[in-house]
Design an enzyme around this catalytic site. Structure first.
Site, mmCIF file in Angstrom:
data_model
loop_
_atom_site.group_PDB
_atom_site.id
_atom_site.type_symbol
_atom_site.label_atom_id
_atom_site.label_comp_id
_atom_site.label_asym_id
_atom_site.label_seq_id
_atom_site.Cartn_x
_atom_site.Cartn_y
_atom_site.Cartn_z
ATOM 1 N N GLY A 71 0.887 -1.325 -0.014
ATOM 2 C CA GLY A 71 0.056 -0.072 0.255
ATOM 3 C C GLY A 71 0.865 1.102 0.060
ATOM 4 O O GLY A 71 0.296 2.344 0.025
ATOM 5 N N ILE B 41 -2.172 0.501 -16.298
ATOM 6 C CA ILE B 41 -2.245 1.699 -15.533
ATOM 7 C C ILE B 41 -1.110 2.549 -14.899
ATOM 8 O O ILE B 41 0.038 2.158 -14.995
ATOM 9 C CB ILE B 41 -2.762 0.843 -13.901
ATOM 10 C CG1 ILE B 41 -3.494 -0.396 -13.976
ATOM 11 C CG2 ILE B 41 -3.023 1.653 -12.718
ATOM 12 C CD1 ILE B 41 -5.078 0.118 -14.653
ATOM 13 N N ASP C 219 7.120 -7.962 5.302
ATOM 14 C CA ASP C 219 7.571 -8.672 4.035
ATOM 15 C C ASP C 219 6.514 -9.846 3.833
ATOM 16 O O ASP C 219 6.416 -10.723 4.491
ATOM 17 C CB ASP C 219 8.826 -9.005 4.221
ATOM 18 C CG ASP C 219 9.279 -9.761 3.037
ATOM 19 O OD1 ASP C 219 8.769 -10.138 2.085
ATOM 20 O OD2 ASP C 219 10.633 -10.147 3.148
ATOM 21 N N ASN D 38 -2.299 -6.828 -2.561
ATOM 22 C CA ASN D 38 -1.817 -6.131 -3.800
ATOM 23 C C ASN D 38 -0.269 -6.009 -4.065
ATOM 24 O O ASN D 38 0.076 -5.728 -5.002
ATOM 25 C CB ASN D 38 -2.280 -4.602 -3.576
ATOM 26 C CG ASN D 38 -1.745 -3.687 -4.337
ATOM 27 O OD1 ASN D 38 -2.259 -3.479 -5.359
ATOM 28 N ND2 ASN D 38 -0.787 -2.715 -4.048
ATOM 29 N N LYS E 115 0.687 -14.109 -11.863
ATOM 30 C CA LYS E 115 -0.761 -13.579 -11.901
ATOM 31 C C LYS E 115 -1.790 -14.716 -12.376
ATOM 32 O O LYS E 115 -3.178 -14.436 -11.714
ATOM 33 C CB LYS E 115 -0.735 -12.490 -12.824
ATOM 34 C CG LYS E 115 -0.016 -11.369 -12.171
ATOM 35 C CD LYS E 115 -0.316 -10.837 -10.794
ATOM 36 C CE LYS E 115 0.649 -9.670 -10.278
ATOM 37 N NZ LYS E 115 0.114 -9.210 -8.929
ATOM 38 N N TYR F 12 6.087 -13.368 -14.081
ATOM 39 C CA TYR F 12 5.127 -12.389 -13.544
ATOM 40 C C TYR F 12 3.913 -12.998 -14.075
ATOM 41 O O TYR F 12 2.722 -13.172 -13.345
ATOM 42 C CB TYR F 12 4.985 -10.974 -14.159
ATOM 43 C CG TYR F 12 4.107 -10.036 -13.636
ATOM 44 C CD1 TYR F 12 4.297 -9.260 -12.494
ATOM 45 C CD2 TYR F 12 3.129 -9.657 -14.510
ATOM 46 C CE1 TYR F 12 3.323 -8.543 -12.138
ATOM 47 C CE2 TYR F 12 2.180 -8.808 -14.184
ATOM 48 C CZ TYR F 12 2.310 -8.060 -13.055
ATOM 49 O OH TYR F 12 1.279 -6.965 -12.694
ATOM 50 N N ALA F 13 3.562 -13.460 -15.322
ATOM 51 C CA ALA F 13 2.123 -14.208 -15.784
ATOM 52 C C ALA F 13 1.875 -15.286 -15.082
ATOM 53 O O ALA F 13 0.625 -15.556 -14.854
ATOM 54 C CB ALA F 13 2.303 -14.299 -17.595
ATOM 55 N N SER G 12 -3.613 -9.701 -12.945
ATOM 56 C CA SER G 12 -3.418 -8.692 -14.171
ATOM 57 C C SER G 12 -3.780 -9.338 -15.365
ATOM 58 O O SER G 12 -4.096 -10.522 -15.682
ATOM 59 C CB SER G 12 -1.692 -8.654 -14.205
ATOM 60 O OG SER G 12 -1.418 -8.310 -15.673
#
Length: 245
Positions: free
Chosen positions: A14, A187, A62, A89, A158, A154-155, A141
């Protein structure tokens, strides 16, 4: 209308970007918010939101460290007496084509983006079950569905969040808890700000609303899924991408 009045929300990652936007909007709507982030910037974010009347605190956490997360969850409960909302998030990127990707780049992304969601949810869920209420919303994502060059790590993380969410929803629904995910598109964050302008314009060209999204756009999507009004939405992935997908 204070849609989250009296609610206690934890927002991982955040300190900035989408997470910061979520914190701002949740505080505006009456929630007491706790930022979990490894970045010290979380302290400044909490202070700036507090200065305009938000009830918010920062706990350096963490999410890849299971014991740290357990302690943070217990501290949140001890302070507020309950935990109503978990926004998963926190996330990182370590982009590189697969054949050149280092093991450490794979491990770091999976540990934060996917295992981090396991750790945070595992720590918070007992408190939600005890009170028979909870909202868990996790960040997937568009690239977890479409894939992207140089983002196998990353993919994968997600896409894993989508499967995690759909399976979790089947287990927690009977306890008054919902589990959903949001899959943002392009974004406006620090990450996209560092991209070449030509790449940004090409992305905008492919988005039907002809602009990139903002953290506030995402925050209001999170607000809806975190609200009591969204109680019959469970196991859903909300694609917030301006019509790109």
């Amino acid at each position: 209308m204070d849609r989250l009045a009296g609610q206690v929300a934890i927002v991982t990652g955040g300190a900035k970007g989408i997470g910061q936007g979520v914190c701002e909007v949740f505080c505006k709507h009456g929630a007491s918010v706790i930022i979990w982030d490894v970045l010290d910037e979380g302290k400044q974010t909490a202070q700036s939101i507090s200065d305009v009347g938000g009830n918010i605190s920062f706990r350096k956490t963490d999410v890849s460290n299971r014991e740290d997360v357990k302690k943070a969850a217990q501290e949140a409960f001890d302070q507020h007496g309950k935990i109503d909302i978990l926004i998963n998030n926190a996330g990182i990127i370590r982009d590189r084509s697969f054949m050149k990707m280092e093991d450490e780049e794979w491990d770091a992304v999976i540990n934060i983006n996917l295992t981090g969601i396991y750790n945070a949810t595992k720590a918070v869920l007992p408190f939600m079950r005890e009170q028979k209420y909870g909202r868990i919303v996790s960040a997937s994502s568009i690239n977890g569905v479409l894939g992207a060059f140089g983002q196998t790590n990353y993919a994968a993380s997600k896409a894993g969040i989508i499967g995690f969410t759909k399976a979790l929803a089947k287990e927690v629904g009977k306890h008054g808890i919902t589990a959903n995910a949001i899959a943002p598109g392009f974004i406006e964050t620090d990450m996209t700000a560092s991209m070449p302008q030509g790449v940004v314009q090409m992305a905008i060209h492919n988005i039907p609303v002809k602009r990139i999204g903002t953290p506030e756009d995402m925050a209001y999507a999170y607000l809806f899924l975190a609200s009591k009004e969204a109680g019959f939405i469970n196991g859903h992935v909300l694609h917030a991408n301006g019509g790109q997908f």
